[in-house]
Design an enzyme around this catalytic site. Structure first.
Site, PDB file in Angstrom:
ATOM      1  N   LYS A 153       0.898  -1.386   0.035  1.00 21.17           N
ATOM      2  CA  LYS A 153      -0.060   0.124  -0.106  1.00 21.17           C
ATOM      3  C   LYS A 153       0.802   1.347  -0.022  1.00 21.17           C
ATOM      4  O   LYS A 153       0.406   2.398  -0.483  1.00 21.17           O
ATOM      5  CB  LYS A 153      -0.931   0.026   1.247  1.00 21.17           C
ATOM      6  CG  LYS A 153      -2.139  -0.902   1.174  1.00 21.17           C
ATOM      7  CD  LYS A 153      -2.938  -0.624   0.294  1.00 21.17           C
ATOM      8  CE  LYS A 153      -4.300  -1.523   0.087  1.00 21.17           C
ATOM      9  NZ  LYS A 153      -5.416  -1.279  -0.644  1.00 21.17           N
TER      10      LYS A 153
ATOM     11  N   ASP B  69      -9.176  -0.805   5.986  1.00 19.78           N
ATOM     12  CA  ASP B  69      -9.151  -2.149   6.661  1.00 19.78           C
ATOM     13  C   ASP B  69      -7.593  -2.465   7.450  1.00 19.78           C
ATOM     14  O   ASP B  69      -7.438  -3.491   7.906  1.00 19.78           O
ATOM     15  CB  ASP B  69      -9.466  -3.389   5.789  1.00 19.78           C
ATOM     16  CG  ASP B  69     -10.765  -3.453   5.686  1.00 19.78           C
ATOM     17  OD1 ASP B  69     -11.536  -3.208   6.783  1.00 19.78           O
ATOM     18  OD2 ASP B  69     -11.352  -3.524   4.429  1.00 19.78           O
TER      19      ASP B  69
END
Length: 370
Positions: free
Chosen positions: A73, A105
Site C-alpha cells: 500500500k 482495513d
C-alpha cells in the site's frame, strides 16, 4: 459473454485478453526510486507449487516489506500524497500542516499515516469493525488519530469522506466515489511500480515474454485495476490471463462481474480483513469488467492453508497476500477444474505470478522497519 455455469463461486470472461487501455504514467517508477529506503521487493520462484498445479513455473511477488511497511500500500499512498500536496500548493492553499484522512482495513491507513508523518502533516484514519487490534495499534503508532467505526468498511469510507470536508483536511482514499476520482487514480498509478518490477524480475529469471497468469487479491479493486492497466495498457504480443481473488464473505467484485453492473454486498467476518469490502471502487470497475479474465472467491480455511504453504517455502504472507495462492488452487482443482484451467489458458509450460500483498503480523525474519 461471461461464463457463470461452473459450480464454484467463479466468473470468466473469454475476451478479456483482447481489451486495451491507457498505460500508467512512466514517471511513477522514477518517483519511487527517489524515496529513502526504496528497493524492489522479491520475486520468489516456488517449484513445488508449479509441480502441484501442473504448470511450468510459479513465482510469488512478496510485498512483506515495501518502503518500510509490511504491505504494497505504501506505493499508492506515497505517490498520491506527493501529487495531492503538490497540487494543493500549486492552487495557492494556505501553507502549513494539513490532516490526511483515510478509511482502511489496515494497510492503506498505516501507509497514509506514515506518509503524513514524512511530510510533516497529521493523519486521521477510520477503521471498520473486524480489523485486528494489532493493525489498529500499528496505525496509531505511526502518529495517526484513529477512529474505530462500529460498521463495515463502506461505513468507514463514508465517515472518512465526511470528516475530510472540514477545513485543513485532505482525503487520501483508494475507493473512487462520485466526484472523488483524481486521488484514487493516483493511488492506482502508484501500484504500477509493483507490476513493472515483476516484469523485470521475470526477465532476469529467463521469462522474456512475461507471465501467462497473474493472480491478485481484491478488496475494492484498486490493485487489480493497476494490474489490468499494466497488462492491458500497452501493445503486447502476449497478454496474460488475470485472476481476481476475494473472500467468500465479501465477494463484491465477483458479484458485480456476474451481474454485469456495479453492486454492493453485505460483508461477513473473514481473516482476510483487508479484502473485506462491500463495494468495488467506481474508478476500478470499468477496468475490472473489461480486463479481468476470471474471478473466484475463497474461504478462510483455504486462505489459512495457502498461508501455511507459503510460510513453509520461506515467504512471509498474511491472509490477504495468501489469498492469491488460495484462489489459484481453488481454480485449478476440484469440480470443473478442467473448464477453469481452459478459461485461464493454463498449459504445462505456463508461468504464473501470485501477488502476495502483505506480510504476516509478526515475522522475525523481516527487517525491523517492517
Amino acid at each position: 459473454m461471461a461464463d457463470n455455469s461452473l459450480a464454484r463461486s467463479w466468473y470468466a470472461r473469454p475476451d478479456a485478453r483482447a481489451w486495451r487501455c491507457e498505460p500508467a504514467p512512466a514517471d511513477v517508477r522514477a518517483f519511487h526510486r527517489s524515496l529513502p529506503g526504496h528497493a524492489p521487493t522479491p520475486l520468489t520462484e516456488l517449484p513445488s507449487l508449479a509441480a502441484e498445479f501442473g504448470v511450468g513455473r510459479v513465482f510469488v511477488k512478496d510485498e512483506s516489506c515495501r518502503l518500510g511497511l509490511p504491505a504494497f500500500k505504501a506505493l499508492g499512498a506515497s505517490w498520491a500524497v506527493h501529487r495531492a500536496l503538490a497540487e494543493r500548493a500549486a492552487q495557492g492553499a494556505e501553507p502549513g500542516p494539513v490532516t490526511l484522512v483515510a478509511a482502511t482495513d489496515g494497510n492503506h491507513g498505516r501507509a497514509v499515516a506514515r506518509m503524513a508523518h514524512r511530510h510533516g502533516h497529521a493523519a486521521h484514519v477510520f477503521v471498520p469493525r473486524g480489523v485486528h487490534p494489532r493493525a489498529v495499534a500499528a496505525i496509531a503508532a505511526e502518529g495517526a488519530r484513529v477512529t474505530e467505526v462500529a460498521g463495515p468498511y463502506d461505513e468507514a469510507v463514508r465517515l472518512a469522506a465526511e470528516a475530510a470536508t472540514a477545513p485543513g483536511t485532505l482525503l487520501i482514499q483508494d475507493t473512487g466515489l462520485p466526484g472523488y476520482e483524481r486521488i484514487p487514480r493516483w493511488i492506482v498509478e502508484g501500484y504500477s511500480t509493483l507490476c513493472a518490477e515483476t516484469d523485470e524480475q521475470l526477465a532476469s529469471a529467463g521469462v522474456t515474454e512475461g507471465p501467462d497468469l497473474v493472480a491478485v487479491p481484491v478488496g475494492v479493486g484498486s490493485l487489480a485495476q493497476a494490474v489490468v492497466t499494466h497488462y492491458r495498457g500497452s501493445p503486447r504480443g502476449h497478454a496474460p490471463a488475470l485472476l481476481s481473488v476475494e473472500p467468500e464473505a465479501a465477494p463484491c467484485v465477483l458479484r458485480s462481474l456476474t451481474a454485469g453492473r456495479l453492486v454492493s454486498v453485505t460483508t461477513g467476518e473473514t481473516v482476510m480483513a483487508g479484502l473485506n469490502c462491500g463495494t468495488p471502487s467506481g474508478i476500478a470497475w470499468p477496468h475490472l469488467l473489461a480486463g479481468l479474465d476470471a474471478a473466484i472467491a475463497v474461504t478462510d480455511d483455504e486462505c489459512a492453508r495457502a498461508g501455511a504453504d507459503l510460510a513453509a517455502s520461506g515467504v512471509s504472507s498474511g491472509p490477504c497476500g495468501a489469498a492469491a495462492l488460495a484462489g489459484l488452487r481453488a481454480a485449478v482443482t476440484g469440480t470443473d477444474a478442467a473448464d477453469r484451467r481452459m478459461a485461464l489458458g493454463l498449459r504445462p509450460d505456463s508461468v504464473v505470478v501470485l501477488i502476495s500483498t502483505e506480510g504476516t503480523a509478526a515475522n522475525p525474519g523481516r527487517p525491523a522497519a517492517c
